[in-house]
Write a protein that holds these residues in place. Structure first.
Motif, PDB file in Angstrom:
ATOM      1  N   LEU A  84       3.297   3.829   8.948  1.00  0.00           N
ATOM      2  CA  LEU A  84       2.312   4.493   8.103  1.00  0.00           C
ATOM      3  C   LEU A  84       2.060   3.676   6.831  1.00  0.00           C
ATOM      4  CD1 LEU A  84       0.607   7.038   8.069  1.00  0.00           C
ATOM      5  CD2 LEU A  84       2.477   8.252   6.957  1.00  0.00           C
ATOM      6  N   ALA A  85       3.138   3.114   6.265  1.00  0.00           N
ATOM      7  CA  ALA A  85       2.984   2.291   5.060  1.00  0.00           C
ATOM      8  C   ALA A  85       2.148   1.047   5.370  1.00  0.00           C
ATOM      9  CB  ALA A  85       4.358   1.887   4.520  1.00  0.00           C
ATOM     10  N   ALA A  86       2.414   0.425   6.532  1.00  0.00           N
ATOM     11  CA  ALA A  86       1.648  -0.771   6.917  1.00  0.00           C
ATOM     12  C   ALA A  86       0.175  -0.412   7.116  1.00  0.00           C
ATOM     13  CB  ALA A  86       2.227  -1.370   8.204  1.00  0.00           C
ATOM     14  N   THR A  87      -0.078   0.714   7.780  1.00  0.00           N
ATOM     15  CA  THR A  87      -1.459   1.142   8.018  1.00  0.00           C
ATOM     16  C   THR A  87      -2.153   1.458   6.696  1.00  0.00           C
ATOM     17  OG1 THR A  87      -0.764   2.063  10.124  1.00  0.00           O
ATOM     18  CG2 THR A  87      -2.890   2.776   9.309  1.00  0.00           C
ATOM     19  N   SER A  88      -1.442   2.074   5.766  1.00  0.00           N
ATOM     20  CA  SER A  88      -2.041   2.399   4.471  1.00  0.00           C
ATOM     21  C   SER A  88      -2.459   1.144   3.726  1.00  0.00           C
ATOM     22  CB  SER A  88      -1.054   3.186   3.603  1.00  0.00           C
ATOM     23  OG  SER A  88      -0.738   4.392   4.229  1.00  0.00           O
ATOM     24  N   SER A  89      -1.639   0.099   3.773  1.00  0.00           N
ATOM     25  CA  SER A  89      -2.055  -1.094   3.032  1.00  0.00           C
ATOM     26  C   SER A  89      -3.209  -1.801   3.742  1.00  0.00           C
ATOM     27  CB  SER A  89      -0.889  -2.036   2.714  1.00  0.00           C
ATOM     28  OG  SER A  89      -0.105  -2.261   3.833  1.00  0.00           O
ATOM     29  N   GLU A  90      -3.216  -1.736   5.087  1.00  0.00           N
ATOM     30  CA  GLU A  90      -4.376  -2.273   5.820  1.00  0.00           C
ATOM     31  C   GLU A  90      -5.639  -1.496   5.454  1.00  0.00           C
ATOM     32  OE1 GLU A  90      -4.345  -3.156  10.167  1.00  0.00           O
ATOM     33  OE2 GLU A  90      -2.205  -2.769   9.975  1.00  0.00           O
ATOM     34  N   LEU A  91      -5.473  -0.200   5.286  1.00  0.00           N
ATOM     35  CA  LEU A  91      -6.611   0.664   4.957  1.00  0.00           C
ATOM     36  C   LEU A  91      -7.159   0.313   3.570  1.00  0.00           C
ATOM     37  CD1 LEU A  91      -8.371   3.046   5.851  1.00  0.00           C
ATOM     38  CD2 LEU A  91      -6.642   4.600   4.957  1.00  0.00           C
ATOM     39  N   ILE A  92      -6.254   0.077   2.627  1.00  0.00           N
ATOM     40  CA  ILE A  92      -6.700  -0.290   1.275  1.00  0.00           C
ATOM     41  C   ILE A  92      -7.501  -1.594   1.317  1.00  0.00           C
ATOM     42  CG2 ILE A  92      -5.885  -1.098  -0.999  1.00  0.00           C
ATOM     43  CD1 ILE A  92      -3.577   0.998  -0.640  1.00  0.00           C
ATOM     44  N   ALA A  93      -6.984  -2.568   2.101  1.00  0.00           N
ATOM     45  CA  ALA A  93      -7.686  -3.850   2.225  1.00  0.00           C
ATOM     46  C   ALA A  93      -9.066  -3.643   2.853  1.00  0.00           C
ATOM     47  CB  ALA A  93      -6.855  -4.820   3.057  1.00  0.00           C
ATOM     48  N   ALA A  94      -9.142  -2.791   3.887  1.00  0.00           N
ATOM     49  CA  ALA A  94     -10.415  -2.557   4.571  1.00  0.00           C
ATOM     50  C   ALA A  94     -11.401  -1.833   3.654  1.00  0.00           C
ATOM     51  CB  ALA A  94     -10.176  -1.758   5.848  1.00  0.00           C
TER      52      ALA A  94
END
Ligand SMILES: [Zn+2]
Length: 237
Positions: free
Chosen positions: A34-44
């Motif tokens: 979830l943490a990895a997905t959240s940072s990917e989401l911020i980048a996107a």
């Protein structure tokens, strides 16, 4: 004493099971996903807002060029340009402005395509994050349920222990508890088939002789792990 030891062994097992529930690892894995997905989401999301700004700039670049084209076309159409030379240069400029607009529109279209794909990425990541959040909530609920079952069993064992321990000699229980603090809560072990069931080591012949000779109410202890040895019919003495 054997009953007390059985209860405490069960309590130690329950504590071990509580600590090593598979849900703990599952929850940790879901949290890091979830943490990895959240940072990917911020980048996107950052990419989306960058592209939106770029699109606005492209649109702003187009506006004056379109205005100028419209003005020129109007003047050509309404015949207010008297000079044929000026008219021909205006017609030329119109062609130039049309090419320029077409280039700028191509560039804007490309930005819009990138924006569309970046927005799709954001949506995909949002879907993934909410899926993971759901799985995490589910795993936490299952963990809480498993912990509650273990806690209930442990509470039952502790209640039994409270009933039992006053029936035993106080100094024996005190010694047992003291040994237990450094032996995972279990300060005694059954002597079975000449073996200490606490440390699993065989008692040597000399010590066995001493134990066999000891009075029934005398406290005997394992030389290896120092637990109180409980003698039974199966001790092999
Ligand atoms: Zn032992």
């Amino acid at each position: 004493m054997l009953d007390l030891q059985t209860i405490d062994s069960t309590l130690a097992q329950l504590e071990h099971r509580r600590r090593t529930l598979p849900q703990h690892a599952e929850i940790n894995a879901l949290k890091s996903a979830l943490a990895a997905t959240s940072s990917e989401l911020i980048a996107a999301e950052t990419a989306v807002s960058d592209l939106e700004a770029e699109q606005n700039r492209a649109e702003a670049d187009l506006e004056p060029v379109r205005d100028r084209l419209a003005r020129n076309q109007r003047r050509i159409a309404d015949g207010t340009v008297p000079d044929p030379k000026a008219l021909s240069s205006m017609v030329e400029e119109v062609a130039h402005l049309q090419r320029r607009i077409s280039d700028l529109e191509d560039a804007e279209l490309e930005i819009m395509e990138q924006l569309e794909s970046a927005m799709a990425t954001v949506q995909e990541l949002q879907r993934r994050a909410s899926g993971l959040e759901g799985e995490l909530t589910d795993a936490q609920a299952r963990r809480n349920e498993a912990v509650a079952v273990i806690d209930e069993q442990a509470a039952e064992r502790r209640a039994e222990r409270e009933q039992l321990s006053p029936l035993l000699p106080a100094d024996l229980v005190a010694l047992y508890d003291r040994i237990g603090t450094s032996h995972n809560g279990v300060g005694a072990a059954e002597l079975r088939q000449r073996r200490c069931t606490g440390c699993q080591l065989e008692i040597n012949a000399a010590d066995l002789g001493t134990i066999a000779a000891a009075a029934d109410d005398e406290v005997v202890r394992c030389e290896e792990c120092s637990r109180i040895l409980i003698r039974t019919a199966a001790s092999g003495l």
